[in-house]
Structures are given as C-alpha cells and as structure tokens.
Motif scaffolding. Structure first.
Motif, mmCIF file in Angstrom:
data_model
loop_
_atom_site.group_PDB
_atom_site.id
_atom_site.type_symbol
_atom_site.label_atom_id
_atom_site.label_comp_id
_atom_site.label_asym_id
_atom_site.label_seq_id
_atom_site.Cartn_x
_atom_site.Cartn_y
_atom_site.Cartn_z
ATOM 1 N N SER A 75 62.818 46.861 62.473
ATOM 2 C CA SER A 75 62.381 45.633 63.108
ATOM 3 C C SER A 75 62.072 44.297 62.024
ATOM 4 O O SER A 75 61.869 43.307 62.477
ATOM 5 C CB SER A 75 60.986 45.625 64.071
ATOM 6 N N ARG A 80 62.548 45.168 73.707
ATOM 7 C CA ARG A 80 62.662 46.831 72.990
ATOM 8 C C ARG A 80 62.371 47.711 74.191
ATOM 9 O O ARG A 80 63.134 48.799 74.163
ATOM 10 C CB ARG A 80 62.008 46.843 71.843
ATOM 11 N N TYR A 132 68.018 42.278 64.905
ATOM 12 C CA TYR A 132 66.601 41.970 65.360
ATOM 13 C C TYR A 132 65.458 41.463 64.299
ATOM 14 O O TYR A 132 64.771 40.564 64.436
ATOM 15 C CB TYR A 132 65.877 43.161 66.196
ATOM 16 N N SER A 150 59.004 41.132 72.758
ATOM 17 C CA SER A 150 59.377 42.391 72.270
ATOM 18 C C SER A 150 59.085 43.532 72.817
ATOM 19 O O SER A 150 60.332 44.528 72.882
ATOM 20 C CB SER A 150 58.634 42.354 70.732
ATOM 21 N N THR A 210 59.233 52.111 71.010
ATOM 22 C CA THR A 210 59.175 50.718 71.354
ATOM 23 C C THR A 210 57.986 50.320 70.653
ATOM 24 O O THR A 210 57.833 49.133 70.171
ATOM 25 C CB THR A 210 58.924 50.818 73.049
ATOM 26 N N SER A 261 58.515 49.685 67.063
ATOM 27 C CA SER A 261 59.586 48.880 66.885
ATOM 28 C C SER A 261 58.936 47.449 67.039
ATOM 29 O O SER A 261 58.878 46.464 66.311
ATOM 30 C CB SER A 261 60.612 48.797 67.805
ATOM 31 N N GLY A 297 65.635 41.689 71.333
ATOM 32 C CA GLY A 297 65.234 43.049 71.429
ATOM 33 C C GLY A 297 66.000 43.834 72.269
ATOM 34 O O GLY A 297 65.943 45.301 72.171
#
Length: 194
Positions: A30, A145, A120, A141, A60, A63, A114
């Motif tokens: 990320s 994500r 990203y 995000s 998630t 990230s 995302g």
C-alpha cells in the motif's frame, strides 16, 4: 520466472508464518512494495477455506495501515521518499493524472483505487501530498480494500481452485467489473434512493 515466483508465493501461503507474510505484504504494497497481497491471500484461502474471513480481515486492516503510512510519506516526506518511489516505478504520468482526480473526487478516487488493480501506492502517497481528509481516506480505503479482499477470499474459499485460476487469469477484468458494479450501486443510491 513467473512460475518460480508463483511457487514461492504458494509455499509462503502454506507455511506456519503465512499470516505474518500476508500482513507484511499487505502493509508494504500500500505504500512502496510491488507484489499485491492477493497473491498470498487467495492461496491461503484455498489451503484453509474456513479462515477466509480472518485472512480477508487482516489483509484489509494491514493494507489500510500501509495506506496511512503511504499517506504520511506523501504529506511529510514527499521529496525525500515519495519522489524516489514514483521515479523508481516510472509513475509520474499517473501521479499527475491522480492530482487532477483528487481535486474533484478524493473519496471516490481512493475507494476505486483500493478496489481495482490500479497502483494503490500512488493513490496513498498522493492523498498525503494533496492533504486529503485523513478520516475520509481511511474510510475510502477500508471500503475499497475490504470489498476487494473479502470478495476474493470468499470466492476462493467457496469455489476452490477454479476460482483461484479464474482470478489469476482475469484479475484485472474481475476487479474492474466489481468496481463498476459498486460505483453504479453508489450512484443509483445517491441519485434515486436517498
């Protein structure tokens, strides 16, 4: 070469440290790393389908944390760190285009980035450079994500090797379709159902 990388990733996904590798990859991708966490997430869901929600959750969260790190790079270390990253990946054209998008659609831009295979890290760094509202950035995000990783994890856990092969072959197409469906749903809701 690609076959060797896939084999290494599969071995990492089936190791006792798989979750640690997944979290580190999710965080790093990320903000500065090139290998997407999906490459670990999907085989992990194949090897242990009952834990797909756990794997999607950690992917998630880490990230998004990596995205916040990228945001910080953009806000505080643009010249020292962000410029070399953008130069390294030859992303100046994309970066300038992203600046234009941020001026108009910051939340939607981060959300779509995302969700799709767009780089990203460019969007996380750009969010910091253009001083996007941090809370809005985190929510965009999380949604972008989260939707992406939960759908991938669910599909592989539910349909196994076939879903994994489909995602590997048609990853870009699949994520773009998912993004379009979600954006269309948001637009329909905001225009007609509010």
């Amino acid at each position: 070469m690609i076959k060797k990388w896939k084999e290494r990733i599969r071995r990492a996904a089936d190791s006792e440290y798989a979750l640690v590798f997944l979290c580190l990859t999710s965080f790093a991708e990320s903000s500065f790393f090139i290998i997407p966490p999906d490459s670990l997430l999907t085989p992990m869901c194949l090897f242990d389908p009952k834990k797909w929600k756990k794997f999607a959750f950690f992917t998630t969260i880490f990230s998004v944390l990596g995205g916040v790190f990228g945001y910080g790079i953009g806000m505080f270390l643009f010249n020292e760190v962000a410029k070399p990253i953008i130069n390294f990946y030859h992303l100046w054209d994309k970066f300038q285009y992203v600046e234009h998008l941020y001026r108009s659609y910051d939340f939607l831009v981060v959300f779509v980035a995302g969700l799709t295979p767009l780089p990203y890290k460019v969007f996380t760094i750009a969010a910091g450079v253009f001083k996007m509202n941090l809370l809005g950035f985190v929510f965009a995000s999380l949604f972008g994500r989260g939707i992406r990783f939960y759908i991938e994890a669910f599909l592989v856990a539910k349909f196994g090797e076939e879903a994994l092969e489909f995602l590997e072959k048609h990853f870009v197409f699949a994520t773009i379709v998912i993004a379009l469906v979600v954006v269309a749903g948001v637009l329909v809701y905001s225009l007609f159902l509010r």
